[in-house]
Scaffold this motif. Structure first.
Motif, PDB file in Angstrom:
ATOM      1  N   GLU B  30       5.193   8.689  76.780  1.00 50.24           N
ATOM      2  CA  GLU B  30       5.694  10.058  76.987  1.00 50.24           C
ATOM      3  C   GLU B  30       7.206  10.154  76.750  1.00 50.24           C
ATOM      4  O   GLU B  30       7.716  11.161  76.274  1.00 50.24           O
ATOM      5  CB  GLU B  30       5.383  10.516  78.420  1.00 50.24           C
ATOM      6  CG  GLU B  30       3.900  10.550  78.769  1.00 50.24           C
ATOM      7  CD  GLU B  30       3.183  11.765  78.206  1.00 50.24           C
ATOM      8  OE1 GLU B  30       3.878  12.729  77.794  1.00 50.24           O
ATOM      9  OE2 GLU B  30       1.943  11.746  78.145  1.00 50.24           O
ATOM     10  N   CYS B  54      18.451  10.403  81.546  1.00 47.00           N
ATOM     11  CA  CYS B  54      18.121  11.822  81.348  1.00 47.00           C
ATOM     12  C   CYS B  54      16.745  11.960  80.691  1.00 47.00           C
ATOM     13  O   CYS B  54      15.948  12.848  81.047  1.00 47.00           O
ATOM     14  CB  CYS B  54      19.181  12.492  80.489  1.00 47.00           C
ATOM     15  SG  CYS B  54      20.802  12.600  81.280  1.00 47.00           S
ATOM     16  N   LYS B  58      13.679  14.012  82.375  1.00 45.36           N
ATOM     17  CA  LYS B  58      13.043  15.113  81.634  1.00 45.36           C
ATOM     18  C   LYS B  58      11.542  14.838  81.480  1.00 45.36           C
ATOM     19  O   LYS B  58      10.713  15.714  81.721  1.00 45.36           O
ATOM     20  CB  LYS B  58      13.699  15.258  80.259  1.00 45.36           C
ATOM     21  CG  LYS B  58      13.146  16.408  79.447  1.00 45.36           C
ATOM     22  CD  LYS B  58      13.800  16.497  78.081  1.00 45.36           C
ATOM     23  CE  LYS B  58      13.098  17.551  77.222  1.00 45.36           C
ATOM     24  NZ  LYS B  58      13.589  17.576  75.834  1.00 45.36           N
ATOM     25  N   THR B  59      11.203  13.595  81.135  1.00 40.40           N
ATOM     26  CA  THR B  59       9.798  13.234  80.935  1.00 40.40           C
ATOM     27  C   THR B  59       8.998  13.378  82.228  1.00 40.40           C
ATOM     28  O   THR B  59       7.870  13.852  82.227  1.00 40.40           O
ATOM     29  CB  THR B  59       9.695  11.783  80.423  1.00 40.40           C
ATOM     30  OG1 THR B  59      10.441  11.655  79.216  1.00 40.40           O
ATOM     31  CG2 THR B  59       8.240  11.395  80.165  1.00 40.40           C
TER      32      THR B  59
END
Lengths: 78, 78
Positions: B30, B54, B58-59
């Protein structure tokens, strides 16, 4: 997008530093991180790593997440 | 103290990953970060840098500060 994240981190770092009324020299002195490196981080030119991020947060007396305020606003959830 | 911070970061990363029901392979897929590297981060063996931090936040769909929950508890203010 990567460069933007570094710029956003650097902008927030400079903001927190100035809120303390510190120069880059002062932050370098207090944190033990080289002034020249800090200048690069504030200009968004450095992909700063975990240990230095934590050192800066501790030196500035803020939770680490405070350094990511602008980044959080820019990161759209997946 | 440095190694502890990497271990605390890795512990929190693994916790957030498991909350999503993901394996390390899934998180690697991912996020686009190598599974072997993620394993090292979770074991506290990597000084992970800003852009990967980051990317993981975000993932995982969390504010970046969420990855620093245990670190914040361990960092006494200066």
């Amino acid at each position: 997008m990567n460069h933007d994240l570094q710029v956003l981190f650097g902008r927030r770092l400079a903001e927190l530093r100035k809120q303390k009324g510190w120069s880059q020299e002062q932050l370098a002195l207090e944190s033990g991180i080289a002034r020249s490196y800090l200048g690069g981080v504030e200009r968004g030119q450095r992909n700063i790593a975990l240990l230095n991020i934590c050192k800066l947060a501790k030196t500035l007396g803020v939770p680490v997440g405070e350094l990511f305020t602008y980044i959080n606003k820019s990161l759209p959830p997946m």
